[in-house]
Design an enzyme around this catalytic site. Structure first.
Site: not given
Length: 283
Positions: A174, A148
């Site tokens: 992503e 994260d």
């Protein structure tokens, strides 16, 4: 007074409210319109509750989608609170909660608008889709919290490298996208190459502080100049195809497709194919 009220009543009031929430507030009903054909609001009187105390409880326990109704005159603060809740809900429908970037819903809405603007003005719009290379390895090796952190830092770098009127969005785990308005393929590629250089310089530290690691990013880039009809999904497919080629080429690079117009412009033109490509791409 607000803090004291929360301290004295939080446990019992929260137990009751969360039981109601679990029973009646399903995920499907979250964020729906307040007025429906067959809906009912249930009012629970809370003597002594102040707006300040409610804001503490709502923020602490995720109750911002519950509306408050004043039981005395002078309800303007409550109306402002309702507006603040609506503003927050509106923001959350179009923004990614982790990075703060626009989400896929906002991305597709604006991309559709940019395609129409390009058609009307015959001005270029470039679309880049970016994917972090081997991101699963980061999560598997260093944990999801570190993953994260990487996503947040990449989002921040993308925002700082984009113009105010470009749109940067997180459209997948992503995967990110940039809508670069008014810019053709050549200049967009230059901008993205500068971004990749900065990504390569980024350094992250393992959770235990003992190791350093770097990341890289692959990019697919395409452009539209409004010279032919184009559907939004087709535009995205062109960028996705270029991204796939970047991955196949070894990652950490940019691959481009010919402008989507180039594949659909009529063959009756007298311009030679290579000259035509130069007109579209500038190179």
């Amino acid at each position: 007074m607000s803090a004291e009220y929360v301290a004295e009543n939080e446990a019992s009031l929260l137990e009751e409210m969360l039981s109601v929430k679990d029973r009646f507030c399903t995920p499907e009903s979250s964020g729906c319109e307040i007025l429906t054909e067959d809906g009912l609001a249930v009012l629970r009187l809370c003597p002594g509750m102040t707006l300040e105390a409610w804001e503490i409880l709502a923020e602490r326990h995720g109750l911002n989608d519950w509306m408050t109704v004043p039981l005395r005159k002078g309800d303007l603060p409550h109306l402002r609170h309702v507006q603040a809740v609506l503003d927050k809900l509106s923001y959350e429908t179009e923004h990614d909660p982790l990075t703060g970037l626009s989400n896929r819903r906002a991305f597709e809405r604006l991309l559709d608008q940019e395609i129409e603007r390009s058609k009307r003005g015959k001005t270029p719009v470039s679309l880049a889709i970016l994917d972090l290379d081997d991101f699963k390895v980061i999560n598997d090796t260093w944990g999801h919290l570190k993953g994260d952190e990487v996503l947040i830092d990449i989002a921040d770098l993308l925002s700082r490298n984009s113009r105010r009127y470009d749109l940067v969005a997180r459209i997948g785990g992503e995967e990110f996208a940039i809508i670069i308005s008014g810019v053709g393929l050549f200049k967009a590629e230059q901008m993205l190459n500068r971004f990749l250089d900065q990504v390569r310089e980024m350094e992250f530290t393992s959770p235990d502080g003992r190791e350093k690691f770097n990341i890289s990013c692959s990019v697919g880039l395409t452009t539209y100049k409004g010279l032919a009809e184009l559907e939004m999904n087709n535009f995205i497919e062109h960028a996705d195809k270029a991204l796939y080629e970047a991955k196949e080429a070894g990652k950490d690079c940019i691959r481009t497709t010919d402008p989507v117009d180039l594949q659909t412009v009529t063959k009756q033109t007298l311009v030679h194919a290579n000259e035509k490509k130069f007109l579209f791409t500038g190179k």
